[in-house]
Motif scaffolding. Structure first.
Motif, PDB file in Angstrom:
ATOM      1  N   ARG A 198       0.515  -1.227   0.304  1.00 34.14           N
ATOM      2  CA  ARG A 198      -0.420  -0.338   0.123  1.00 34.14           C
ATOM      3  C   ARG A 198       0.912   1.077  -0.203  1.00 34.14           C
ATOM      4  NH1 ARG A 198      -3.569  -1.253   5.219  1.00 34.14           N
ATOM      5  NH2 ARG A 198      -1.428  -1.604   5.636  1.00 34.14           N
ATOM      6  N   LEU A 199       0.817   2.758  -0.627  1.00 36.26           N
ATOM      7  CA  LEU A 199       1.156   3.498  -0.375  1.00 36.26           C
ATOM      8  C   LEU A 199       0.528   4.299   0.232  1.00 36.26           C
ATOM      9  CD1 LEU A 199       2.718   5.454  -2.003  1.00 36.26           C
ATOM     10  CD2 LEU A 199       1.153   6.143  -3.764  1.00 36.26           C
ATOM     11  N   TRP A 200       1.704   4.792   0.926  1.00 37.97           N
ATOM     12  CA  TRP A 200       0.627   6.141   2.299  1.00 37.97           C
ATOM     13  C   TRP A 200       1.530   7.362   1.768  1.00 37.97           C
ATOM     14  CZ3 TRP A 200      -1.213   4.669   7.406  1.00 37.97           C
ATOM     15  CH2 TRP A 200      -1.766   2.981   7.454  1.00 37.97           C
ATOM     16  N   LEU A 201       0.672   8.719   2.177  1.00 37.95           N
ATOM     17  CA  LEU A 201       0.499   8.994   2.222  1.00 37.95           C
ATOM     18  C   LEU A 201       0.494  10.362   3.124  1.00 37.95           C
ATOM     19  CD1 LEU A 201       1.037  12.072   0.374  1.00 37.95           C
ATOM     20  CD2 LEU A 201      -1.171  12.067  -0.683  1.00 37.95           C
ATOM     21  N   GLY A 202       1.899  10.747   3.679  1.00 40.30           N
ATOM     22  CA  GLY A 202       1.437  12.104   4.401  1.00 40.30           C
ATOM     23  C   GLY A 202       1.492  13.490   3.765  1.00 40.30           C
ATOM     24  N   THR A 203       0.096  14.562   3.779  1.00 42.62           N
ATOM     25  CA  THR A 203       0.510  15.355   3.707  1.00 42.62           C
ATOM     26  C   THR A 203       0.813  16.639   4.449  1.00 42.62           C
ATOM     27  OG1 THR A 203      -1.873  15.752   4.372  1.00 42.62           O
ATOM     28  CG2 THR A 203      -1.553  15.383   2.323  1.00 42.62           C
ATOM     29  N   GLY A 204       1.484  18.147   3.389  1.00 47.78           N
ATOM     30  CA  GLY A 204       2.022  19.029   4.315  1.00 47.78           C
ATOM     31  C   GLY A 204       3.501  18.663   4.380  1.00 47.78           C
ATOM     32  N   GLU A 205       4.001  19.885   3.740  1.00 44.63           N
ATOM     33  CA  GLU A 205       5.440  19.184   3.440  1.00 44.63           C
ATOM     34  C   GLU A 205       6.239  19.765   4.629  1.00 44.63           C
ATOM     35  OE1 GLU A 205       9.652  21.599   0.205  1.00 44.63           O
ATOM     36  OE2 GLU A 205       7.127  22.246   0.567  1.00 44.63           O
ATOM     37  N   ALA A 206       7.462  19.364   4.719  1.00 42.70           N
ATOM     38  CA  ALA A 206       8.157  19.202   6.231  1.00 42.70           C
ATOM     39  C   ALA A 206       9.312  20.124   6.230  1.00 42.70           C
ATOM     40  CB  ALA A 206       8.189  17.938   6.905  1.00 42.70           C
ATOM     41  N   ASN A 207       9.583  20.576   4.789  1.00 45.38           N
ATOM     42  CA  ASN A 207      11.030  20.801   5.169  1.00 45.38           C
ATOM     43  C   ASN A 207      10.911  22.999   5.561  1.00 45.38           C
ATOM     44  OD1 ASN A 207      12.490  19.295   3.693  1.00 45.38           O
ATOM     45  ND2 ASN A 207      11.017  19.770   1.171  1.00 45.38           N
ATOM     46  N   THR A 208      10.194  23.780   6.447  1.00 39.58           N
ATOM     47  CA  THR A 208      10.240  24.515   7.069  1.00 39.58           C
ATOM     48  C   THR A 208      10.640  25.430   6.317  1.00 39.58           C
ATOM     49  OG1 THR A 208      12.040  24.186   8.111  1.00 39.58           O
ATOM     50  CG2 THR A 208      10.140  23.389   9.138  1.00 39.58           C
ATOM     51  N   ASN A 209      10.162  25.582   4.819  1.00 40.33           N
ATOM     52  CA  ASN A 209      10.918  26.591   3.314  1.00 40.33           C
ATOM     53  C   ASN A 209      10.063  27.466   3.520  1.00 40.33           C
ATOM     54  OD1 ASN A 209       9.896  23.767   3.159  1.00 40.33           O
ATOM     55  ND2 ASN A 209       9.772  24.979   0.971  1.00 40.33           N
ATOM     56  N   ALA A 210       9.539  28.728   2.418  1.00 41.49           N
ATOM     57  CA  ALA A 210       8.932  29.202   2.261  1.00 41.49           C
ATOM     58  C   ALA A 210       7.584  28.842   2.011  1.00 41.49           C
ATOM     59  CB  ALA A 210      10.127  30.507   1.277  1.00 41.49           C
ATOM     60  N   ASP A 211       7.447  28.257   0.787  1.00 40.64           N
ATOM     61  CA  ASP A 211       6.558  28.061   0.193  1.00 40.64           C
ATOM     62  C   ASP A 211       5.719  26.903   0.493  1.00 40.64           C
ATOM     63  OD1 ASP A 211       8.745  27.463  -0.904  1.00 40.64           O
ATOM     64  OD2 ASP A 211       7.615  27.566  -2.709  1.00 40.64           O
ATOM     65  N   ALA A 212       6.143  26.148   1.129  1.00 44.41           N
ATOM     66  CA  ALA A 212       5.689  25.256   2.007  1.00 44.41           C
ATOM     67  C   ALA A 212       4.529  24.858   2.475  1.00 44.41           C
ATOM     68  CB  ALA A 212       6.540  24.464   2.596  1.00 44.41           C
TER      69      ALA A 212
END
Length: 880
Positions: A198-212
Motif C-alpha cells: 500500500r502507498l501511504w501519503l502524509g500531506t504537508g511539506e515539512a521542509n520549513t521553507n518559504a512556500d511549504a
C-alpha cells in the motif's frame, strides 16, 4: 576558455503556510531562531556579487568572506511568505480546509483551464547561455520541488511534490499521471510503501521553507498501481489536519507519523478510529491547549523522525526539535514510566539540545545497520560554512553511534559546492535524505545540497550528484563541446529518496528542487567520483513548476505568443510559440516578471530583492560572452534598494498599463524609470517616494502616470502595520492614504496588502487584494474581514466587495476588458462578472496556490501562474 565568471547559484528560496489549516513558522519569530541560518543576511555582499556591467562580471568569491548568504535568503524568504499569510497574528488550524470547502460550494464559470507548460523544461537549453543563465550546469530537464519519493519492485515510482500533488509512473520514472487531484491538500510531506504494497501519503511539506503548505492528514492507497487518492482514503479522523508530516515509519502493526505537532501512531490494520498522540514535548502549545495562540506555538512540538527497532517494535527512538534550536530538542525513548529524554550512551551522536536539530534516520533491510543525519542548531547559528553536525552509523537505534562523515570530509570527496562558495550542509535543515541499499547494509545514499554515496559504511564517500558542473575541468559552455564531457548531474537541494526495481534492475530515485532523477543503485562514476548515469525523469508529463509570476507577449519571430515566468529555484522559463521544449533564460530564483505585450522577447526578470535583469532578445546567447563580454545580451538594472537590502525577497515590479516604457519598482522607496526595456543601468531609476524607514513595498501598480503602492512595516505579527501611498510617476502628489489602524468593519483590514488591479479605462478606479485570513481565524489586532476592496476615487476611500468570496488568502487580481474582475487565491481562481457582486470559481484546478494573473496582449486569454501546477490559461469569454 576561462572559467565562468558569473552564474546564478541554485541554492535559493525555500515559511510554513497551510492547505487545510495555517500555522506559520518564520525563522525570526522562533525561539532560538534567526533572520537566517547565521543571523545575518549579508545583502551587501550578495549585491556586490550580483552586480555586473557588460564586460565586468565579478566571480563569486568565497575568499572575500561570503558567509553562506543564500542560505540566509531561504530563511528570509520563509519569514516573508509566512508573514503575508499570518500577520498580524496567529492563524488557527482549519482555515484552509474551511476555505477549500467554501470554494467548492461556489458556482462555476464556463470553460476549462488549458495547461500551457505541459512539456519538458530544459534548464540546459543551449539557446539560452547568456551571462545570467544556468544553462550547461548539468541539471537537464526540471520541474517543481519534489518533497518525497517512493518506489516498489514492479517498476512503479511515486513522486510527491511540494505544491502540485502526488504523481505515478508505471515505467520506472516518466510518463507520469497525477493521483491526488481530489485531495484538499496538494502539499506532500512523506510517501511510503508498506509491506502489503500500500502507498501511504502524509500531506504537508515539512521542509520549513518559504512556500511549504500544511496538510490535511495521512492517506493510504490500497491499490497504488491503479487507484487514486480521495478524501475517503484518509486514515483516522481530523487529528493531523493543519500539520506537516516529515516521516512515516512502520513497526508492530502501527504506522508512526513524525509531524509538526508531535509523534502520532495508528493501526495499519484498522484504518478507522482516531490517531493516538504518542508524544508531544510541549502539549500546552497544541491546538486546544492553554498556549495554542502563543506566537511560538508552531515551533514547540516539531518532530523529525522515528527509528523503530524491528526486533522489538516497542523500542522506539524519536528525533525531536526545531531546526534553529529549543530547550526540548533531543532524542526520546519510551520507558515504563513514559517518554524520557536520552542524555547519555549515544556515542558520538550528540544528545544536547544545541546540537540536535533536523534529523533523518535510515536502517538496512536486515536491521544490522542504522544511519542518521544530524543538523546542529548551534552550528547553523555560528558556523558560516555548514549546519551539518554529521552522518552517523550504529548497530542499533539505541547506539552507540559513530560519526562517519562531517562537512569537511564530504567537501573533500568531489563536492562542487566549494566552487560556489559554500560547504556541504549549509542548508542541512532544508536539504536531507538518507537511505540504505536493500541488498547491502554498507551501501548508503545521503542527500544534502548534493547527493553522496558510500559503499563501505562511511569509510569513504563520493559526490555522485554534484551541485553543478561549472568549474569542473570537463565543463564547457560551448554546446558542441558540452556533450560527452561533464556528465549530467541532479538538480541541487535534495529532499526525497527511494530505491526500487524496473525491468529487473535496481534504481535509486531522488527528489529535489528540480524534480525527480534516477540512476542504477550501483551505477558508474568518473575519476572524480561523480556519477555518469543520472537520468532526469522530468519529461514534461509531470508539471509541478512553482511560479511566482507570468508574462505574455507577442512572439516576434513566429505566430502566437511567448510565455515566460519566474520560478522557485528554477529560474525564468521561456516558451516560444513554436517550441517543443521550454527553455530557461535566467537562473536561480525567478521573482516578478515584465513582458512587453508587443514583443515577448523584451523581458525584465527579478531574481530576488529587486535584482532586476533585462533582455531584448529573450536572452538568446550561445555563451560567446565568455570570450567577448560585449556579446552578453542581458543587463543588471537593479534599483538601489537591492544593494541596501530594503526590498522584500520577492519585491513588486510593474509597468504602467498605458505606457509600457514606464516601470514601477518597490522597496523602501518607490522607483520609476522611463526607458522601458532599453534600460541598461540601475542608475536610470529615480526614487519618487520614500515610504519610510522600516517600511517596504508589497505591491505596486500604475496607469496613465498614477501610481499605487502598498507597504508593510513592521511586516511580522510583532507590531504589524500596513498602508497605501499614492502619487504620480513624475514624483508629484505623493501622500499616504489614511487607513484605520485596526481595520474596522468595512475598511481595509490590518493584514498584508498583496496587489492592485487598476481599471484600464479609469485610473481612479482600482481594486485591492488582501492576503491572510479574516478575524474568524486570525488572532491579531485588526485582522478584520474581507479580501477584495474597491476604490473609485484613486484610493482615498475603499469599500469591501468580497461578498460571497471564501475566506482565503488573495494574491493578485486583474480587470478584464469587459470590466469583470478575476482574483488569484491560495486555492485557485475566482471571477466576478461585470455588474455582479457574486463570485464564481474558475474551472477546476486542484487545491493549488495561484500567485499572479496576466492577460494576453489581445486581452482574450487569462494566464495563471500557479505555485505547483505550472502556467494555466483560459479564455476570457468563458468566464461569463
Amino acid at each position: 576558455m576561462p572559467a565562468p565568471t558569473r552564474r546564478r547559484r541554485w541554492l535559493t528560496i525555500c515559511a510554513i503556510t497551510a492547505t487545510a489549516g495555517l500555522v506559520a513558522i518564520p525563522a525570526s519569530a522562533a525561539p532560538g531562531g534567526h533572520g537566517g541560518p547565521f543571523g545575518v543576511r549579508a545583502l551587501d555582499r550578495l549585491a556586490a556579487q550580483r552586480e555586473h556591467t557588460v564586460g565586468a562580471a565579478p566571480r563569486l568569491k568565497p575568499e572575500d568572506g561570503d558567509d553562506g548568504n543564500e542560505a540566509d535568503e531561504i530563511a528570509e524568504g520563509a519569514d516573508q511568505y509566512a508573514e503575508a499569510r499570518t500577520a498580524p497574528g496567529v492563524v488557527a488550524p482549519g482555515a484552509y480546509g474551511a476555505a477549500w470547502r467554501s470554494l467548492n460550494d461556489l458556482k462555476r464559470t464556463k470553460g476549462s483551464w488549458r495547461h500551457v507548460t505541459g512539456l519538458a523544461y530544459d534548464s540546459d537549453d543551449p539557446r539560452y547561455r547568456d551571462i545570467d543563465s544556468n544553462s550547461s550546469g548539468g541539471s537537464g530537464e526540471v520541474t517543481g520541488r519534489m518533497a518525497a519519493m517512493a518506489a516498489d519492485d514492479d517498476g512503479y515510482v511515486y513522486a510527491g511534490s511540494a505544491g502540485g500533488g502526488v504523481w505515478r509512473s508505471r515505467t520506472g520514472g516518466g510518463h507520469w499521471r497525477s493521483i491526488s487531484d481530489r485531495l484538499p491538500s496538494q502539499s506532500t510531506g512523506a510517501l511510503a510503501v508498506d509491506g502489503a504494497g500500500r502507498l501511504w501519503l502524509g500531506t504537508g511539506e515539512a521542509n520549513t521553507n518559504a512556500d511549504a503548505y500544511l496538510g490535511s492528514g495521512v492517506y493510504v492507497l490500497s491499490d497504488p498501481h491503479h487507484g487514486a487518492f480521495s478524501a475517503r482514503s484518509r486514515v483516522g479522523g481530523d487529528e493531523l489536519e493543519s500539520t506537516t508530516v516529515r516521516q512515516l515509519r512502520f513497526g508492530g502493526g502501527k504506522v508512526w507519523a513524525a509531524t509538526s505537532e508531535g509523534v502520532w501512531s495508528h493501526s495499519t490494520k484498522n484504518l478507522r478510529g482516531h490517531w493516538k498522540l504518542e508524544f508531544a514535548p510541549n502539549p500546552d502549545y497544541l491546538p486546544g491547549g492553554s498556549k495554542a495562540t502563543d506566537a511560538h506555538a508552531a515551533y514547540k512540538n516539531i518532530t523529525n523522525d522515528i527509528a523503530v527497532d524491528p526486533k522489538n517494535p516497542s523500542r522506539v527512538i524519536l528525533a525531536v526539535g526545531w531546526r534553529s534550536g529549543d530547550d526540548y530538542n533531543g532524542f526520546y525513548t519510551r520507558t515504563a514510566g513514559g517518554w524520557r529524554r536520552i542524555t547519555s550512551g549515544f556515542g558520538e551522536l550528540p544528545t544536547d539540545a544545541g546540537n540536535v536539530g533536523t534529523v533523518t534516520f535510515a536502517r538496512s533491510a536486515d536491521g544490522s545497520r542504522y544511519y542518521a543525519i544530524d543538523q546542529s542548531p548551534e552550528q547553523m547559528a555560528t558556523n558560516p560554512d555548514s549546519g551539518l553536525q554529521g552522518i552517523y552509523r550504529a548497530a542499533s537505534p539505541f547506539g552507540p553511534w559513530t560519526r562517519i562523515a562531517d562537512y569537511k570530509q564530504l567537501a573533500a570527496d568531489g563536492s562542487a559546492l566549494t566552487t560556489a562558495g559554500y560547504m556541504p550542509g549549509v542548508q542541512a535543515w532544508y536539504n536531507q535524505f538518507l537511505t540504505v541499499d536493500p541488498a547491502d547494509p554498507e551501501h548508503v545514499y545521503a542527500g544534502l545540497e548534493e547527493v553522496y554515496e558510500t559503499k563501505d559504511g562511511g569509510a569513504s564517500w563520493s559526490t555522485v550528484g554534484p551541485y553543478w558542473n561549472f568549474n569542473f575541468p570537463c565543463w564547457s559552455i560551448d554546446p558542441a563541446r558540452q556533450s560527452g564531457s561533464c556528465s549530467q548531474t541532479t538538480h541541487s537541494d535534495q529532499h526525497g529518496v527511494a530505491i526500487g526495481r524496473y525491468h529487473g534492475r535496481s534504481y535509486v530515485y531522488v527528489g529535489n528542487d528540480g524534480g525527480a532523477y534516477r540512476r542504477p543503485v550501483r551505477g558508474s562514476q568518473d575519476s572524480s567520483g561523480h556519477a555518469t548515469d543520472w537520468a532526469s525523469l522530468n519529461d514534461g508529463t509531470i508539471d509541478t513548476l512553482q511560479y511566482y509570476s507570468v508574462g505574455v507577449g507577442k512572439d516576434p519571430d513566429h505566430h502566437g505568443v511567448a510565455v515566460t515566468g519566474g520560478l522557485q529555484d528554477n529560474g525564468q522559463s521561456i516558451l516560444r510559440s513554436d517550441d517543443k521544449v521550454m527553455g530557461s533564460d535566467f537562473g536561480g530564483d525567478g521573482g516578478d516578471t515584465l513582458t512587453d505585450p508587443a514583443n515577448g522577447c523584451n523581458l525584465a526578470e527579478e531574481y530576488v530583492y529587486l535584482a532586476v535583469q533585462v533582455t531584448q532578445n529573450c536572452a538568446v546567447n550561445d555563451g560567446s560572452w565568455m570570450t567577448d563580454p560585449a556579446k552578453a545580451t542581458s543587463y543588471n538594472v537593479a534599483p538601489a534598494d537591492n544593494a541596501t537590502g530594503e526590498a522584500r525577497f520577492i519585491a513588486p515590479l510593474a509597468a504602467d498599463l498605458r505606457n509600457s516604457a514606464t516601470w514601477i519598482a518597490g522597496g523602501r522607496h518607490i522607483w520609476v524609470q522611463d526607458h522601458g526595456y532599453a534600460i541598461r543601468s540601475g542608475s536610470e531609476w529615480r526614487s519618487v517616494y520614500d515610504l519610510g524607514a522600516g517600511r517596504t513595498a508589497t505591491a505596486v501598480a500604475a496607469s496613465g502616470g498614477k501610481v499605487y503602492a502598498a507597504w508593510c512595516g513592521p511586516c511580522n505579527e510583532d507590531g504589524f502595520a500596513r498602508g497605501i501611498a499614492v502619487g504620480n510617476a513624475d514624483g508629484t502628489g505623493w501622500h499616504d492614504i489614511s487607513l484605520p489602524a485596526t481595520g474596522a468593519d468595512g475598511t481595509v483590514p490590518n493584514r498584508y496588502l498583496s496587489g492592485f488591479a487598476v481599471d484600464p479605462k479609469n485610473a481612479e478606479h482600482v481594486f485591492l487584494t488582501v492576503n491572510g485570513f479574516s478575524r474568524h481565524w486570525t488572532e491579531g489586532p485588526g485582522a478584520g474581514a474581507g479580501h477584495v476592496f474597491e476604490s473609485t476615487d484613486g484610493g482615498t476611500t475603499w469599500k469591501d466587495v468580497s461578498a460571497n468570496l471564501p475566506d482565503v488568502p488573495a494574491d493578485s487580481a486583474v480587470v478584464t476588458p469587459n470590466g469583470g474582475l478575476v482574483l488569484a487565491t491560495d486555492l485557485g481562481v475566482v471571477h466576478r462578472a461585470p455588474g455582479h457582486s457574486e463570485w464564481r470559481r474558475v474551472g477546476s484546478l486542484p487545491a493549488v496556490a495561484v500567485l499572479q494573473l496576466k492577460l494576453s496582449p489581445d486581452g482574450g486569454t487569462l494566464y495563471a501562474a500557479t505555485h505547483g501546477r505550472g502556467i494555466q490559461a483560459i479564455g476570457v469569454r468563458d468566464l461569463g
